[in-house]
Write a protein that holds these residues in place. Structure first.
Motif, PDB file in Angstrom:
ATOM      1  N   GLY A   1       2.184   9.329  10.648  1.00  0.00           N
ATOM      2  CA  GLY A   1       3.671   9.364  10.177  1.00  0.00           C
ATOM      3  C   GLY A   1       3.673   8.067   9.264  1.00  0.00           C
ATOM      4  N   LYS A   2       2.510   7.590   9.784  1.00  0.00           N
ATOM      5  CA  LYS A   2       2.470   6.050   9.592  1.00  0.00           C
ATOM      6  C   LYS A   2       2.237   6.214   7.940  1.00  0.00           C
ATOM      7  CE  LYS A   2       2.767   3.670  13.610  1.00  0.00           C
ATOM      8  NZ  LYS A   2       3.340   3.082  13.376  1.00  0.00           N
ATOM      9  N   ARG A   3       2.891   5.334   7.067  1.00  0.00           N
ATOM     10  CA  ARG A   3       2.783   5.675   5.476  1.00  0.00           C
ATOM     11  C   ARG A   3       2.118   4.265   4.820  1.00  0.00           C
ATOM     12  NH1 ARG A   3       8.406   7.519   2.737  1.00  0.00           N
ATOM     13  NH2 ARG A   3       8.130   9.169   3.390  1.00  0.00           N
ATOM     14  N   VAL A   4       1.012   4.653   4.089  1.00  0.00           N
ATOM     15  CA  VAL A   4       0.616   4.033   3.157  1.00  0.00           C
ATOM     16  C   VAL A   4       0.494   4.588   1.921  1.00  0.00           C
ATOM     17  CG1 VAL A   4      -1.747   3.520   2.474  1.00  0.00           C
ATOM     18  CG2 VAL A   4      -1.344   4.024   5.339  1.00  0.00           C
TER      19      VAL A   4
ATOM     20  N   LYS B   1      11.172   1.996  -3.038  1.00  0.00           N
ATOM     21  CA  LYS B   1      11.640   3.066  -2.079  1.00  0.00           C
ATOM     22  C   LYS B   1      10.711   3.882  -1.213  1.00  0.00           C
ATOM     23  CE  LYS B   1      13.706   4.984  -6.577  1.00  0.00           C
ATOM     24  NZ  LYS B   1      13.294   5.977  -7.886  1.00  0.00           N
ATOM     25  N   LEU B   2       9.488   3.604  -0.686  1.00  0.00           N
ATOM     26  CA  LEU B   2       8.831   4.475  -0.118  1.00  0.00           C
ATOM     27  C   LEU B   2       8.936   4.212   1.233  1.00  0.00           C
ATOM     28  CD1 LEU B   2       5.767   5.544  -2.765  1.00  0.00           C
ATOM     29  CD2 LEU B   2       7.311   7.097  -1.603  1.00  0.00           C
ATOM     30  N   ARG B   3       9.097   2.892   1.330  1.00  0.00           N
ATOM     31  CA  ARG B   3       9.336   2.137   2.451  1.00  0.00           C
ATOM     32  C   ARG B   3       7.876   1.941   3.150  1.00  0.00           C
ATOM     33  NH1 ARG B   3      14.520   0.032   3.903  1.00  0.00           N
ATOM     34  NH2 ARG B   3      15.990   1.146   1.751  1.00  0.00           N
ATOM     35  N   ALA B   4       7.136   1.555   3.042  1.00  0.00           N
ATOM     36  CA  ALA B   4       5.732   2.023   3.751  1.00  0.00           C
ATOM     37  C   ALA B   4       5.133   1.057   4.720  1.00  0.00           C
ATOM     38  CB  ALA B   4       4.744   1.808   2.409  1.00  0.00           C
ATOM     39  N   ASP B   5       4.637   1.520   5.620  1.00  0.00           N
ATOM     40  CA  ASP B   5       4.275   0.674   6.490  1.00  0.00           C
ATOM     41  C   ASP B   5       3.194  -0.894   6.288  1.00  0.00           C
ATOM     42  OD1 ASP B   5       5.542   1.926   8.941  1.00  0.00           O
ATOM     43  OD2 ASP B   5       4.775   3.820   8.291  1.00  0.00           O
ATOM     44  N   VAL B   6       2.617  -0.142   5.309  1.00  0.00           N
ATOM     45  CA  VAL B   6       0.990  -0.852   4.396  1.00  0.00           C
ATOM     46  C   VAL B   6       0.913  -0.428   2.938  1.00  0.00           C
ATOM     47  CG1 VAL B   6      -1.254  -1.084   4.170  1.00  0.00           C
ATOM     48  CG2 VAL B   6       0.192  -0.542   6.575  1.00  0.00           C
TER      49      VAL B   6
ATOM     50  N   ASN C   1       9.221  -8.566   7.020  1.00  0.00           N
ATOM     51  CA  ASN C   1       8.465  -8.748   8.709  1.00  0.00           C
ATOM     52  C   ASN C   1       8.446  -6.890   8.800  1.00  0.00           C
ATOM     53  OD1 ASN C   1       9.174 -11.084   8.431  1.00  0.00           O
ATOM     54  ND2 ASN C   1      10.974 -10.791   8.969  1.00  0.00           N
ATOM     55  N   ARG C   2       8.776  -6.130   8.444  1.00  0.00           N
ATOM     56  CA  ARG C   2       8.619  -4.980   9.222  1.00  0.00           C
ATOM     57  C   ARG C   2       7.044  -4.421   8.675  1.00  0.00           C
ATOM     58  NH1 ARG C   2      13.370  -5.351   7.546  1.00  0.00           N
ATOM     59  NH2 ARG C   2      12.943  -3.976   5.768  1.00  0.00           N
ATOM     60  N   ASN C   3       6.580  -4.272   7.502  1.00  0.00           N
ATOM     61  CA  ASN C   3       4.829  -3.544   7.048  1.00  0.00           C
ATOM     62  C   ASN C   3       4.143  -4.733   7.003  1.00  0.00           C
ATOM     63  OD1 ASN C   3       5.100  -6.237   4.419  1.00  0.00           O
ATOM     64  ND2 ASN C   3       6.236  -3.920   3.534  1.00  0.00           N
ATOM     65  N   HIS C   4       2.988  -4.326   6.276  1.00  0.00           N
ATOM     66  CA  HIS C   4       1.590  -4.958   6.053  1.00  0.00           C
ATOM     67  C   HIS C   4       1.217  -4.756   4.597  1.00  0.00           C
ATOM     68  CE1 HIS C   4       1.298  -6.223  10.291  1.00  0.00           C
ATOM     69  NE2 HIS C   4       1.573  -4.707  10.311  1.00  0.00           N
TER      70      HIS C   4
ATOM     71  N   GLU D   1      -3.218  -9.435   4.134  1.00  0.00           N
ATOM     72  CA  GLU D   1      -4.144  -8.970   4.539  1.00  0.00           C
ATOM     73  C   GLU D   1      -5.077  -9.169   3.537  1.00  0.00           C
ATOM     74  OE1 GLU D   1      -5.238  -9.020   7.450  1.00  0.00           O
ATOM     75  OE2 GLU D   1      -2.362  -9.763   8.100  1.00  0.00           O
ATOM     76  N   LEU D   2      -6.281  -9.451   2.938  1.00  0.00           N
ATOM     77  CA  LEU D   2      -7.798  -9.380   2.040  1.00  0.00           C
ATOM     78  C   LEU D   2      -8.922  -8.162   2.725  1.00  0.00           C
ATOM     79  CD1 LEU D   2      -7.736 -12.865   0.969  1.00  0.00           C
ATOM     80  CD2 LEU D   2      -6.131 -11.435   0.581  1.00  0.00           C
TER      81      LEU D   2
END
Length: 374
Positions: free
Chosen positions: A4-7, A81-86, A104-107, A150-151
């Motif tokens: 369920g974690k969207r990348v 539109k995809l509102r990804a976690d990462v 604040n809700r993603n990386h 993040e790099l």
């Protein structure tokens, strides 16, 4: 844990089948349970639907300016539109887009494929007097946009530039076809170069090889502009019939390149590059690919490259501007087939045991899980 974690991987520059982005990172993340999207330019083939990776195609602009403006805007709208976690992006021109996507809700991960600050000073389309100014301006811009990102670094020496980055090196996946393939019988007088064909990657030096050695046939396999192909043939002169270029104005997929390694008993894989600050520090991806296929390497004798070749005993280094040294190296691998075969075996063993994607895949997944557990 990752279900369920969207990348979402983002690129306007790279082909959707790019080996690092698609075949390594996206597939590894999918295998680890992430819901993986790839926003990349449209192609006739698209991506393999059975992989489970969802490809969102965007228009492939021929104009660099249109790609950086119109293309980036379209990509941003699709990505938001995809509102990804990462969000994981791969092109420096997407820095502003990635900055806008960060909340604040993603990386957001910036995957640094190249030392862009150095390479910008070698861009032929920029006038020489302004290259350093552009590089300095880019560095300032990059520092501003990446403060909350993040790099991930594709090359070890990038740590000198980005000390806070995490290395996920661009090592190859071990190919089972290469494991089974044995280099038997007489080696052919054929040299192979794979990857994009440009001046700084030795295109014109490689064009001279049939002139240096009258037995050699030079094979380029990778994207090459018509203008570069014409110049290569011109340099080869009356030996141009011993130049073969596969990839004029077209992308060559990873699968075709890997198949090419198996089609001949290659004398060597070449990477005879001119001196540039950008490439002298790199361990070329093509080194690992030649090694993976069990092919000895002949490359420029830059200190980093010489140390690498000496460490793994997988080839010969030469002065890129010394025709006699190059001829001697070609003669050596031709006249010492057992030694040449041993170089290939040494390289293949190093890739199978150490220099492969397996360990890098674990590092990538760990980085993602660490971020998502914050």
């Amino acid at each position: 844990m990752n279900e369920g974690k969207r990348v979402v991987h983002l690129t306007t520059v790279h082909h959707p089948h790019d080996p690092r982005i698609y075949h390594k990172e996206c597939k590894s993340l999918k295998k680890a349970g992430f819901d993986v999207y790839l926003i990349a330019k449209e192609t006739e083939a698209g991506v393999d639907k059975e992989s489970g990776i969802k490809h969102i195609p965007i228009k492939d602009y021929t104009s660099r300016w249109d790609r950086m403006t119109k293309g980036a805007c379209i990509l941003y709208k699709q990505a938001k539109k995809l509102r990804a976690d990462v969000y994981h992006f791969h092109d420096p021109e997407l820095l502003p887009v990635a900055w806008l996507l960060k909340n604040n809700r993603n990386h957001v991960i910036y995957d640094i494929h190249e030392d862009y600050i150095t390479s910008m000073q070698q861009k032929e389309y920029l006038p020489k007097p302004v290259r350093k100014l552009v590089a300095r301006a880019y560095k300032k811009m990059e520092q501003f946009f990446t403060k909350k990102m993040e790099l991930i670094l594709a090359e070890k020496y990038y740590k000198d530039i980005y000390p806070d980055g995490d290395c996920v090196l661009n090592y190859p996946m071990v190919n089972t076809a290469f494991l089974e393939h044995q280099r038997e019988g007489q080696m052919e007088d054929k040299l192979i170069y794979t990857g994009n064909v440009t001046d700084v990657r030795g295109a014109f030096l490689h064009a001279k090889l049939p002139l240096i050695d009258e037995q050699i046939t030079m094979h380029y396999i990778g994207k090459c502009s018509t203008a570069f192909a014409d110049e290569i043939y011109r340099i080869a002169g009356d030996q141009s019939d011993r130049i073969h270029i596969k990839g004029v104005d077209q992308y060559i997929p990873k699968e075709e390149i890997e198949q090419a390694y198996l089609e001949h008993n290659w004398l060597a894989g070449v990477a005879i590059f001119p001196e540039t600050e950008h490439y002298m520090k790199k361990e070329l991806t093509k080194f690992f690919e030649y090694m993976n296929a069990g092919i000895p390497i002949i490359c420029s004798n830059f200190p980093v490259w010489k140390d690498f070749i000496d460490q793994y005993q997988c080839g010969i280094t030469v002065d890129p501007h010394n025709d006699q040294e190059i001829k001697d190296a070609l003669d050596y691998v031709r006249n010492h087939p057992k030694a040449a075969k041993k170089m290939g075996e040494n390289g293949k063993k190093a890739v199978q045991e150490k220099l492969n994607w397996g360990a890098e895949e674990t590092k990538l997944i760990n980085i993602y899980q660490h971020l998502l557990n914050k």
